[in-house]
Each structure stands twice: as C-alpha cells, then as structure tokens.
Design an enzyme around this catalytic site. Sequence first.
Site, PDB file in Angstrom:
ATOM      1  N   ALA A  73     -42.703  73.069  -5.694  1.00  0.00           N
ATOM      2  CA  ALA A  73     -42.933  71.644  -5.403  1.00  0.00           C
ATOM      3  C   ALA A  73     -44.186  71.116  -6.108  1.00  0.00           C
ATOM      4  CB  ALA A  73     -43.070  71.437  -3.896  1.00  0.00           C
TER       5      ALA A  73
ATOM      6  N   LYS B 224     -18.617  63.210   6.787  1.00  0.00           N
ATOM      7  CA  LYS B 224     -19.070  63.868   5.546  1.00  0.00           C
ATOM      8  C   LYS B 224     -18.284  63.370   4.339  1.00  0.00           C
ATOM      9  CE  LYS B 224     -20.456  67.980   8.126  1.00  0.00           C
ATOM     10  NZ  LYS B 224     -19.955  69.221   8.706  1.00  0.00           N
TER      11      LYS B 224
ATOM     12  N   GLY C  60     -25.175  76.098  10.665  1.00  0.00           N
ATOM     13  CA  GLY C  60     -26.067  77.171  11.098  1.00  0.00           C
ATOM     14  C   GLY C  60     -27.510  76.835  10.777  1.00  0.00           C
TER      15      GLY C  60
ATOM     16  N   GLU D 103     -20.946  70.497  16.907  1.00  0.00           N
ATOM     17  CA  GLU D 103     -21.796  69.339  17.220  1.00  0.00           C
ATOM     18  C   GLU D 103     -22.091  69.311  18.712  1.00  0.00           C
ATOM     19  OE1 GLU D 103     -23.052  67.126  14.804  1.00  0.00           O
ATOM     20  OE2 GLU D 103     -22.281  68.827  13.709  1.00  0.00           O
TER      21      GLU D 103
ATOM     22  N   LYS E  70     -25.222  63.247   9.539  1.00  0.00           N
ATOM     23  CA  LYS E  70     -24.112  62.587   8.824  1.00  0.00           C
ATOM     24  C   LYS E  70     -23.502  61.461   9.641  1.00  0.00           C
ATOM     25  CE  LYS E  70     -22.908  66.435  10.959  1.00  0.00           C
ATOM     26  NZ  LYS E  70     -23.222  67.847  10.950  1.00  0.00           N
TER      27      LYS E  70
HETATM   28  P1  NDP Z   1     -29.805  70.540  18.376  1.00  0.00           P
HETATM   29  O1  NDP Z   1     -29.176  69.906  19.555  1.00  0.00           O
HETATM   30  O2  NDP Z   1     -29.839  72.027  18.303  1.00  0.00           O
HETATM   31  O3  NDP Z   1     -31.299  69.996  18.198  1.00  0.00           O
HETATM   32  C1  NDP Z   1     -31.672  68.681  18.469  1.00  0.00           C
HETATM   33  C2  NDP Z   1     -33.055  68.720  19.057  1.00  0.00           C
HETATM   34  O4  NDP Z   1     -33.531  67.392  19.210  1.00  0.00           O
HETATM   35  C3  NDP Z   1     -33.098  69.380  20.449  1.00  0.00           C
HETATM   36  O5  NDP Z   1     -34.175  70.283  20.508  1.00  0.00           O
HETATM   37  C4  NDP Z   1     -33.308  68.178  21.368  1.00  0.00           C
HETATM   38  O6  NDP Z   1     -34.004  68.508  22.558  1.00  0.00           O
HETATM   39  C5  NDP Z   1     -34.153  67.290  20.492  1.00  0.00           C
HETATM   40  N1  NDP Z   1     -34.159  65.898  20.927  1.00  0.00           N
HETATM   41  C6  NDP Z   1     -33.184  65.179  21.523  1.00  0.00           C
HETATM   42  N2  NDP Z   1     -33.574  63.916  21.749  1.00  0.00           N
HETATM   43  C7  NDP Z   1     -34.858  63.832  21.316  1.00  0.00           C
HETATM   44  C8  NDP Z   1     -35.841  62.797  21.282  1.00  0.00           C
HETATM   45  N3  NDP Z   1     -35.566  61.591  21.753  1.00  0.00           N
HETATM   46  N4  NDP Z   1     -37.032  63.072  20.770  1.00  0.00           N
HETATM   47  C9  NDP Z   1     -37.322  64.300  20.273  1.00  0.00           C
HETATM   48  N5  NDP Z   1     -36.434  65.320  20.275  1.00  0.00           N
HETATM   49  C10 NDP Z   1     -35.219  65.090  20.778  1.00  0.00           C
HETATM   50  O7  NDP Z   1     -29.053  69.933  17.086  1.00  0.00           O
HETATM   51  P2  NDP Z   1     -28.898  70.603  15.661  1.00  0.00           P
HETATM   52  O8  NDP Z   1     -30.168  71.156  15.207  1.00  0.00           O
HETATM   53  O9  NDP Z   1     -27.673  71.444  15.640  1.00  0.00           O
HETATM   54  O10 NDP Z   1     -28.500  69.306  14.793  1.00  0.00           O
HETATM   55  C11 NDP Z   1     -29.479  68.381  14.391  1.00  0.00           C
HETATM   56  C12 NDP Z   1     -28.840  67.460  13.357  1.00  0.00           C
HETATM   57  O11 NDP Z   1     -28.389  68.238  12.253  1.00  0.00           O
HETATM   58  C13 NDP Z   1     -27.591  66.712  13.844  1.00  0.00           C
HETATM   59  O12 NDP Z   1     -27.549  65.460  13.248  1.00  0.00           O
HETATM   60  C14 NDP Z   1     -26.442  67.572  13.336  1.00  0.00           C
HETATM   61  O13 NDP Z   1     -25.258  66.850  13.153  1.00  0.00           O
HETATM   62  C15 NDP Z   1     -27.007  68.005  12.011  1.00  0.00           C
HETATM   63  N6  NDP Z   1     -26.445  69.215  11.446  1.00  0.00           N
HETATM   64  C16 NDP Z   1     -26.367  70.338  12.207  1.00  0.00           C
HETATM   65  C17 NDP Z   1     -25.883  71.508  11.657  1.00  0.00           C
HETATM   66  C18 NDP Z   1     -25.789  72.751  12.442  1.00  0.00           C
HETATM   67  O14 NDP Z   1     -25.320  73.749  11.890  1.00  0.00           O
HETATM   68  N7  NDP Z   1     -26.205  72.793  13.691  1.00  0.00           N
HETATM   69  C19 NDP Z   1     -25.470  71.557  10.257  1.00  0.00           C
HETATM   70  C20 NDP Z   1     -25.615  70.316   9.529  1.00  0.00           C
HETATM   71  C21 NDP Z   1     -26.084  69.201  10.127  1.00  0.00           C
HETATM   72  P3  NDP Z   1     -33.124  68.952  23.848  1.00  0.00           P
HETATM   73  O15 NDP Z   1     -32.417  70.204  23.462  1.00  0.00           O
HETATM   74  O16 NDP Z   1     -34.158  69.130  24.881  1.00  0.00           O
HETATM   75  O17 NDP Z   1     -32.183  67.811  24.110  1.00  0.00           O
HETATM   76  N1  HSE Z   2     -20.523  70.822  13.426  1.00  0.00           N
HETATM   77  C1  HSE Z   2     -20.648  70.954  12.019  1.00  0.00           C
HETATM   78  C2  HSE Z   2     -19.655  71.983  11.507  1.00  0.00           C
HETATM   79  C3  HSE Z   2     -22.055  71.353  11.671  1.00  0.00           C
HETATM   80  O1  HSE Z   2     -19.051  72.671  12.315  1.00  0.00           O
HETATM   81  O2  HSE Z   2     -19.465  72.056  10.309  1.00  0.00           O
HETATM   82  C4  HSE Z   2     -22.344  71.221  10.216  1.00  0.00           C
HETATM   83  O3  HSE Z   2     -22.371  69.886   9.825  1.00  0.00           O
END
Ligand code: NDP
Ligand code: HSE
Length: 445
Positions: free
Chosen positions: A38, A210, A307, A195, A110
């Site tokens: 970077a 997507k 993941g 999700e 997304k």
């Molecule tokens: P998670 O539910 O694991 O993580 C979301 C986090 O955000 C949790 O720790 C949650 O806390 C926290 N949170 C919720 N509301 C608030 C708030 N108001 N302020 C601060 N923190 C908050 O989700 P993922 O990590 O799986 O996904 C995150 C994003 O990435 C989503 O948009 C998803 O679609 C996208 N994504 C996910 C993939 C995957 O493989 N999981 C792959 C590609 C994209 P708490 O648990 O206490 O509610």
């Molecule tokens: N829920 C999504 C999937 C996570 O199963 O592909 C990655 O976007």
Amino acid sequence: MKPTNLSPIRVGLLGIGTVGSGTYNVLQRNQEEIRRRAGRGIEITMVADLDVARAKAAVGAGVQVVDDARKVVTSPDVDIVIELIGGYGIAKQLVLEAIEAGKHVVTANKALLAVHGTEIFAAAHRKGVMVAFEAAVAGGIPIIKALREGLTANSIQWIAGIINGTTNFILSEMRDKGLDFDVVLKEAQRLGYAEADPTFDIEGVDAGHKVTLMSAIAFGIPVQFDKAYVEGITGLAAQDIRYAEQLGYRIKLLGITKRAANGIELRVHPSLVPAKRLIANVEGAMNAVVVQGDAVGTTLYYGKGAGSEPTASAVIADLVDIARLHTADPEHRVPHLAFQPDAMSDLPVVPMSDVVTSYYLRLKVADEAGVLAKVTGILAGAGISIDAVLQREADEVGGEGSTHTDLIILTHDCVEAKMNNALAQMQALPTVLAPITRIRKEELA
Ligand code: NDP
Ligand code: HSE
C-alpha cells in the site's frame, strides 16, 4: 521509489462479526506485507459493535471500542470507514453519514448497494470519496476488479455465476450425501456462510443483489435490483436433481446477466447446466463466475464466496486500493461502476416474459395411452421444439402397481411467454396430476 514513511491510514470498523473479525485478524497477521504494497500502514484504530465486550476481546489494546457507530463515522481520527453491519437500515444511514463526513467507505453489503447504490454512489461522487465493494460479490474472488478494470477493453456479452455459497453448499450436499435441505442449511449457518436472514440466500435474493451489481458494472446501467427476476431453490425437489444428472446436467442456482437484442437480462434462478462445464463442477460453498467478453472470450473466476477470511481478503484489497488512490484527483480514479457517471447507458432490463432460454419440464402424469402425444402436441402447437424426453417406468416412480409416472422433457430455446402459455395448457390436462416443475436450462457455450 515512493516513500513509505507516510503515517498509517486510520480505519474505523463498523461491526466486528464474521467478516469484521476476519478483516482485523488478516490485517494484523499480514500488516508488514500489506504496508509494503500500500505504500503506508493500514491500521484499524476504532471499532463499533453492539457487543462491546466481545469486540474488545477480538481486538488489541490500542483499538478504541465503542457501542455507538456514529462516533466512528464522525471521528476526525478516522480516514476510511468499513461497514460490516449488513442490511439496509442503520448501515445505510452510517454509510451516507460517513460519505457526508468526507470519508472513504469500504463495504461488503451487497443488499445495501443493490437497493440503494444509485443514491450512495451519487453522494460519494458529489463528495469526491470512494465507495469500494469488492467483498460484496463472490466474497474473496476479485470479480469487481476483473470486470471494472481487467476486462475494460471488452464489450461484455454475458455473465453467469454461482454467487451464493449457502445455496451451492445446500445443492451439493443434497446431491452428494442425500441430506435434507433443512439439515444442510443449519450447517451453512453454523459455518458463517448464510445471511442474517437465510431466506435471502435460499430465495435467491442475495444472488440477485450480487448479479445486479455485476450487471451495472458490465453494461454501464444503473443499479436496479427491483427489475431483477429472482427465484430461489426452495421449490427444487430431490428427484429433479437426480433426473437432471441422468440427462447429463447439474442444477445450480445461477445469477445471469446478458446483453440481449431488446436490453439487458437480469435474473437468478435454478438452472440446468451441462455436467461437462467447469462451472457445473463447482461444489460446496465455492463460488464461480463466467464472463464472456467479445475480445477475451470466456473467462472463469473461482474461489471462496463467503466466510470470515476469504471475505476479509476482498475488504482489505479495497483498503489498499484506497490507501494508494485517496490522494489522486477523483476524476483519475476508476469510476465506482466502471463507466463514467455521465456516460451510463439507458438500456432497459428485459422483462422475464421476453427472455429466451431452454427448459427442463417434469410432469407427473397418468400412466395411460396418449398422454405423451397430448403434451408434445401442445408444445408443437406453441412452436416449442423438444430436445429430449425421458419417461420413467411407473413402478420405479410410484412403487409397484403405480398408475402414474414422471415425464421429463428438455426443450430447445423459446421465449418465456410462449412457454408460460404452453405450461398453462399442459397443466389443464386431466392426465397431468400435479403442478408441473419448470427449470430453465443454460448451455453456457
Ligand atoms: P455478522 O452478523 O457476523 O456481523 C455483523 C456485526 O455487526 C455483529 O457483530 C453485530 O453485532 C454488529 N452490529 C449490528 N448492528 C450494529 C450497530 N448498529 N452498530 C455496530 N455494530 C452493529 O455479519 P457478517 O460479518 O457475516 O456480514 C457483514 C456484512 O458482510 C453483511 O453485509 C454481509 O452480507 C456481508 N458479507 C458476509 C459474508 C460472509 O461470509 N459472512 C460474505 C460476503 C459479504 P451483534 O452480533 O451484537 O448484533
Ligand atoms: N450468504 C452469502 C453466501 C455470503 O452464502 O454466499 C456471501 O455473500
């Protein structure tokens, strides 16, 4: 050589769940290599999460953890905001507020971009900040970069992708191990693929989000999820997976976008894909995207679509891009949607009734003379040409002495409206005993 003694770029992370924790861990683990790429360090200095105790346990002592995400967005000590909360609610407000505060944004969301992308990209353009979203499509596969930059010479003809890991995992496990849908879905949730609301996965909505983003980038059209045709895998029966295999096909949930004579096709649905195609052999939670460009021909991108660390890989790639580019004039950066904002196309999204494709049909029929003739007569009358027919022995389908059987028909291409009409006529036959199953077929040649 460019100096690398710039102060580290400061990152605020919203949401430290599956992807957020992966992002923190990979940045920590590879920080030296990332800094060398970077040109300066990239440090997460502030984290917001509802569960402060869990967040504190996930990060080092030097990171400020808060429960109010607005503190991160408005902090003068944060240069880039990563939104990893998900959904269209608070995430939308936070992203818009970050942009308004002049911060660059990285998001994996997304759903947010497919629905509110036009508003978000316009706000970012006005403020001269970047909104980067590599992780939003196909997780760790750098497909946004490939479409936006690597394939920029091409007129893209079509894209077809397995872009939802959860549904591909479900279809693979059902086919390979004969497991039930519900059991496999629970496992996908446990592994962090699904999700927050898994109906988005199984009903095709996530794949719809997507493919909407890929379509906008490929064809220079606005982001318009509301025009996408979306059908998930909940209507699929185990016997369709079996029959498809006997005919030399696999069933995959595909996101498809295609340049057609009358506009752009934008659709998600289960599809029969010839078993000999590479994409038909993509199993488990893996994703794959095939892109057909006029100059390059067919290209295939394969990898983990979900993941913690695979998705973090894409999030961090965006951080590095921003670290390199944030001092460049906005007009010298790659546009958010590949095309310059004033050079977008107004090609319409084609309604599903005008889409041309071929079909797999399964009819539960009375095992009596003349049934096949009636069905094929309706198809012939509609001008729909048959490619193959498979009829199982009644005993094999319904047990000994059964009076019904399954009739499987593969058709050649026809326009969807014609097929809808023919289906209604076939369904009205007294010898057709159950709702007809129709699955679209994509040769992807
Ligand atoms: P998670 O539910 O694991 O993580 C979301 C986090 O955000 C949790 O720790 C949650 O806390 C926290 N949170 C919720 N509301 C608030 C708030 N108001 N302020 C601060 N923190 C908050 O989700 P993922 O990590 O799986 O996904 C995150 C994003 O990435 C989503 O948009 C998803 O679609 C996208 N994504 C996910 C993939 C995957 O493989 N999981 C792959 C590609 C994209 P708490 O648990 O206490 O509610
Ligand atoms: N829920 C999504 C999937 C996570 O199963 O592909 C990655 O976007």
